[in-house]
Enzyme design. Structure first.
Site, mmCIF file in Angstrom:
data_model
loop_
_atom_site.group_PDB
_atom_site.id
_atom_site.type_symbol
_atom_site.label_atom_id
_atom_site.label_comp_id
_atom_site.label_asym_id
_atom_site.label_seq_id
_atom_site.Cartn_x
_atom_site.Cartn_y
_atom_site.Cartn_z
ATOM 1 N N TYR A 101 0.727 -1.305 0.055
ATOM 2 C CA TYR A 101 0.077 0.051 -0.055
ATOM 3 C C TYR A 101 0.899 1.241 -0.105
ATOM 4 O O TYR A 101 1.742 1.331 0.732
ATOM 5 C CB TYR A 101 -1.038 0.052 1.360
ATOM 6 C CG TYR A 101 -1.844 1.407 1.416
ATOM 7 C CD1 TYR A 101 -2.890 1.464 0.980
ATOM 8 C CD2 TYR A 101 -1.213 2.469 2.258
ATOM 9 C CE1 TYR A 101 -3.548 2.504 1.006
ATOM 10 C CE2 TYR A 101 -2.072 3.541 2.235
ATOM 11 C CZ TYR A 101 -2.944 3.875 1.692
ATOM 12 O OH TYR A 101 -3.781 4.856 1.578
ATOM 13 N N GLU A 189 -3.536 7.723 -4.025
ATOM 14 C CA GLU A 189 -3.165 6.236 -3.385
ATOM 15 C C GLU A 189 -3.049 5.165 -4.335
ATOM 16 O O GLU A 189 -3.489 5.235 -5.548
ATOM 17 C CB GLU A 189 -4.520 5.902 -2.455
ATOM 18 C CG GLU A 189 -4.248 4.873 -1.432
ATOM 19 C CD GLU A 189 -5.803 4.706 -0.866
ATOM 20 O OE1 GLU A 189 -6.117 5.032 0.229
ATOM 21 O OE2 GLU A 189 -6.568 3.986 -1.576
#
Ligand code: GDP
Ligand code: MN
Length: 379
Positions: A101, A189
């Site tokens: 992530y 993101e």
């Protein structure tokens, strides 16, 4: 403003981040054709302004073009978190060895962009954040100096042990910072950032939110706005030159000035009520703006009472009073309305309201307490 994945991917790609090339489709036929042209396997991905598409069945792998078409049929038209899927992205499927992530958000408390990075990425990142927050590394960047090379390296070392992958990730982290800063983002993101069995590092998903204030300077970004994906009342408000944000409560608020609007919402809460919206009609308020504001607010069936809180500085309170009189007549508003106004031309404003059988209060506390009570009685 939120971007779709395919739009965010293209901004990441322009910055040099490795993102597999895909194409957008709005019919199952197109999905199949793209799958044939790209070669299988492909992933068919719902394009909506929501995360968690994988878990909702909006991201599907297909080994042949007919299967891709079936996924297209299933995903197009489905709803994810209440949002209708009108487009899908078809991309060549990557083989995945690991999922990490990589996120960058504007942290308003620290007043800096803050990286959030975890070696345990993928669809369960919320779970990682909730139960094992120590697995997420945070790093605030001082925008005066930008992201320093050693900071990018240290974040990348948190993800990988293979040095080639560390270097690839550090480069991507630097490019992500550039994408964030040059496009006025409040969030970027990549989840998952994957490694492939052959050792490549790739971005397989992209999420991005922009600060609306950059859009006047950047028509290229403004053109990415998807009106069909936004709240209709917020779209209408923006077109009418009003700052409006819909909320969950039942006290409709019409206020001039963002600061006073915030203070009004706080006071509604203080007296036990719940605001239905934030609405700033701006400095110089024409009667027209008041009419638009009232039209937008009264369309929300949750609204049980309306509060006008107007401080006349540049705004002439008589203009607002005229707007209230015309708007309530034109729109046949049956909800209770409490008006508090004070400042420029207030004597004239009170005379106008009087003539229409309405009264204005000058004390803000008194007005808020009153409107909260009226909303509660009507609820
Ligand atoms: P999200 O659930 O809305 O965040 O959608 P993602 O684009 O992140 O996809 C969800 C999951 O689908 C990912 O975490 C991956 O596990 C899987 N996925 C997405 N793209 C690919 C791909 O190209 N290949 C494979 N094998 N899996 C993928
Ligand atoms: Mn994702």
């Amino acid at each position: 403003m939120n971007l779709h994945e395919y739009q965010a991917r293209s901004l990441l790609k322009q910055a040099g981040i490795p993102v597999p090339d895909g194409e957008v489709a709005s019919t199952p036929d197109q999905v199949e054709a793209i799958a044939r042209q790209l070669g299988v396997p492909v992933v068919v991905k719902a394009q909506v302004h929501a995360g968690g598409r994988g878990k909702a069945g909006g991201v599907k792998l297909a080994d042949d073009p007919t299967k891709a078409r079936e996924h297209g049929e299933a995903i197009l038209g489905m709803a994810i978190k209440g949002l209708l899927v009108e487009k899908v992205l078809v991309v060549p499927a990557a083989e995945i060895a690991s999922e990490s992530y990589l996120g960058l958000i504007l942290d308003r408390e620290q007043q800096r962009p803050v990286f959030m990075v975890s070696a345990e990425g993928g669809i369960d990142i919320e779970e990682v954040a909730a139960s094992t927050p120590e697995k997420i590394t945070r790093l605030a960047v001082d925008p005066r100096y930008g992201l320093l090379p050693h900071q990018a390296m240290s974040l990348a070392f948190g993800l990988y042990s293979d040095f080639k992958q560390v270097r690839a990730a550090a480069k991507i982290i630097g490019q992500l910072y550039d994408v964030f800063m040059t496009n006025g983002a409040s969030l970027v993101e990549i989840n998952p950032l994957v490694t492939t069995p052959s050792g490549e590092v790739l971005a397989l998903d992209a999420k991005m939110s922009l600060d609306d204030n950059i859009l006047d300077r950047r028509p290229d970004l403004a053109a990415l706005r998807d009106l069909s994906a936004e709240d209709p009342s917020e779209v209408e408000a923006r077109n009418a030159g009003l700052s409006f944000i819909k909320l969950e409560g039942n006290v409709g608020c019409v206020v001039n000035g963002a600061g006073l609007a915030m203070a009004t919402m706080d006071l509604v809460k203080y007296y036990g009520g719940d605001p239905a919206n934030f609405l700033d009609i701006g400095g110089s308020s024409s009667p027209e703006k008041v009419i638009n504001a009232l039209r937008i607010i009264t369309r929300d069936p949750a609204v049980k009472a309306i509060l006008f809180n107007i401080f006349g500085g540049i705004t002439r309170t008589d203009d607002v009073a005229n707007g209230i009189v015309v708007a309530t007549r034109e729109l046949q508003v049956s909800l209770p309305i409490v008006i508090r106004l004070t400042g420029t031309n207030e004597t004239e404003a009170i005379r106008i309201l009087d003539g229409a059988g309405m009264t204005a209060l000058s004390d803000m506390d008194q007005a808020v307490e009153r409107v909260v009570q009226l909303a509660q009685e009507a609820a």
